[in-house]
Design a protein around this motif. Structure first.
Motif: not given
Length: 460
Positions: A183-187, A175-177, A189-191
Motif C-alpha cells: 500500500k502507498k498510503d502515508p496516513k 510508502l515504497y511497495d 504508514a504513520t499509524q
C-alpha cells in the motif's frame, strides 16, 4: 593492532523466515502468502519455503558457527511458527521443540543466543483479518506472542530484542511497495509506525515485570544523512532525512518521546496517528537495556529541486544525490562504501542517547556468485574484497570504542547465504556459501579471517 574489549560478542545474524524454511510451519507469514500470490516479484522466482533449511540442519550449522569461533548469534522466533492460535496464544508443540533444541544447541557450544521477536514476518491471518500493525488489536496479539516466547525460553535466553529494523515494514509496506501489503498510503504508514513503537514499548514493559535475569532491547537500521554541501538548504534536507529515517524510532524507543519537529510536520500534512495519553505513558516508561544497530550504507541528500504537490513520502523534503567523490560496491547496485559512517553512528549514540550499551547487530558486504568465484584448491571461496572492506569498518568502530563508545559486539550479516526478501539469493553475504541445489555449506576465505579475529579479539 586493533584490540576490542574483553567479552566482546563476535558472531552473525539471520532471521527465522530467511533461514528456517517452512517445514512443519502451521501458519503462513506474509512472505509465504505473497510469494504464492505473485512469485514474479521475487528474484529468480525463489520463495521462502526451503531457504537454508535450518529447521532440519541447525545442529550442523551450530557446529559450523563453532568452527569459526562465534561466541554469539542472532536469529528470530517466527510468530507464525510458534503460535498456533493467535487469539488464545496456544502454541505449536513442534515449534516449541524446535526452538528449544536450537537454543540448547547454541548454549551447549557456548554461543550466546540473541533472540528477536519480529523480523518483517507478520502472520498473513492477522494481516488479512486486521491489517497487521495497522490495528491496535494486533499490538495486543503481539504482546501475547512475546509473553509466550518469554515463558518458554526466557530461562535460557539472556538477550532479547523486540523488532529488527521496525521502519522497514513501514517503508516497504506503506510508502515504497517492496513489502506486503503493497500500500502507498502515508496516513497508514504513520499509524503503523506508531503502533509498532507502542507494541515495542508494551513488550519491553512486560518483560521487565516478569523478573528474568536477561536484557531486552531493539535493533534499528541507522543510516546517517549527509548533506551535499554546507548550504542552509542542503543542511535542512539532511536534518529532515535524519528526522524521518533515524530519529522517528530512535527518540521514542530510547528516550521515550517523539521529536517535536516530526509531530508538527505530521500535523501539518494531516498524518497524525491515533494516539492517547495512556499509550504515550507506556512509551515513556519503556526503557531498553541495549540497542542493536544495523549499518550498510550512508544516505546522501540535497535540497529539493522541485517541490511535490502533496506529501507521499519523506522525499517531500529532500532529494537524494550521488557523492561524486565516493567509492561504490560494484556487486550491490553501486551502493556507496563509507566506513566513517559507522564512527559517526557510534558517536551519535554516545553523545545524544546516553551512551547506551549497543552492538553492531548487522553489517555486511554484498557480493554475487560471479564476483565471489568458484571454490579454490584449498576448498575456500576467495572473498578477500569483503574482508578488506570489513577491516576498514572495524577500524572506525574501534576508534569510537577507544573514545568511549559503549559498543559490546559485532554480528555480521550473515552466517550462511540466506534468502533475502524480493532479492532472494541475488546477493550473497555469508561466511558460508549456500549451494541452492544441494544445500551444502561452503566456507569462504573471510570466514577464516573472522575466525582468527573472534579467537584473538583483535586484528592487525
Amino acid at each position: 593492532m586493533y584490540k576490542f574489549p574483553d567479552g566482546f560478542f563476535w558472531g552473525a545474524a539471520t532471521s527465522g523466515v530467511q533461514s528456517e524454511g517452512s517445514t512443519n510451519q502451521i501458519n503462513q507469514s506474509i512472505w509465504n502468502y505473497w510469494f504464492e500470490k505473485d512469485s514474479k516479484r521475487f528474484s529468480e522466482g525463489i520463495g521462502p519455503d526451503i531457504v537454508c533449511d535450518t529447521y532440519n540442519r541447525f545442529k550442523e550449522d551450530v557446529s559450523l558457527m563453532k568452527e569459526i569461533n562465534f561466541n554469539s548469534f542472532r536469529t528470530s522466533i517466527q510468530w507464525a511458527r510458534l503460535i498456533k492460535n493467535f487469539e488464545t496464544g496456544e502454541v505449536c508443540d513442534d515449534a516449541v521443540r524446535f526452538y528449544n533444541e536450537y537454543i540448547d544447541e547454541l548454549l551447549k557450544n557456548k554461543i550466546e543466543p540473541i533472540i528477536n521477536l519480529y523480523h518483517f514476518d507478520m502472520p498473513i491471518e492477522l494481516q488479512e483479518k486486521f491489517g497487521g500493525f495497522e490495528s491496535k488489536k494486533v499490538i495486543d496479539l503481539f504482546v501475547l506472542f512475546a509473553q509466550k516466547a518469554f515463558e518458554l525460553f526466557g530461562d535460557r535466553v539472556k538477550y532479547w530484542t523486540t523488532f529488527n529494523e521496525p521502519i522497514v515494514p513501514v517503508e516497504g509496506g506503506y510508502l515504497y511497495d517492496f513489502h506486503y501489503p503493497n500500500k502507498k498510503d502515508p496516513k497508514l504508514a504513520t499509524q503503523v509506525a506508531y503502533n509498532i513503537i507502542l507494541a515495542h514499548a508494551k513488550v519491553i514493559n512486560l518483560y521487565k515485570t516478569m523478573n528474568f535475569s536477561g536484557k531486552i532491547g531493539v535493533i534499528l537500521n541507522l543510516t546517517p544523512s549527509y548533506a551535499r554541501s554546507n548550504s542552509g538548504d542542503d543542511l535542512k534536507a539532511a536534518y529532515m532525512a535524519d528526522l524521518f529515517f533515524n530519529r522517528s524510532f530512535l527518540d521514542p524507543m530510547l528516550n521515550g518521546y517523539f521529536p517535536q519537529d516530526l509531530c508538527e510536520i505530521l500535523k501539518k500534512h494531516h498524518l497524525t496517528p491515533e494516539i492517547n495519553k495512556i499509550e504515550l505513558e507506556e512509551i515513556k516508561k519503556s526503557k531498553v537495556d541495549f540497542l542493536g544497530v544495523n549499518y550498510y550504507v550512508p544516505r546522501r541528500v540535497k535540497a529539493k529541486e522541485k517541490k511535490d504537490e502533496k506529501f507521499n513520502n519523506p522525499e517531500y523534503y529532500f532529494d537524494y544525490y550521488i557523492n561524486p567523490d565516493g567509492r561504490f560496491n560494484p556487486y550491490r547496485d553501486n551502493n556507496e562504501i563509507y566506513p566513517i559512517a559507522l564512527y559517526d553512528i557510534a558517536k551519535n549514540i554516545q553523545e545524544n542517547y546516553g551512551n547506551i550499551p549497543w552492538y553492531l547487530a548487522e553489517i555486511g558486504i554484498a557480493m554475487d556468485l560471479k564476483s565471489e568465484g568458484d571454490i579454490k584448491e584449498n576448498g575456500l571461496i576467495d572473498d578477500t574484497f569483503r574482508t578488506n572492506l570489513m577491516k576498514e569498518h572495524f577500524i572506525q568502530l574501534h576508534k569510537a570504542i577507544e573514545e568511549g563508545s559503549n559498543c559490546f559486539g559485532v554480528h555480521q550479516w550473515t552466517f550462511i547465504d540466506c534468502w533475502s526478501w524480493l532479492n532472494s539469493f541475488k546477493r550473497r553475504y555469508g561466511f558460508y556459501r549456500l549451494d541452492l541445489e544441494t544445500g551444502e555449506r561452503i566456507k569462504k576465505k573471510h570466514g577464516e579471517w573472522f575466525a582468527e579475529l573472534a579467537k584473538n579479539n583483535y586484528f592487525n
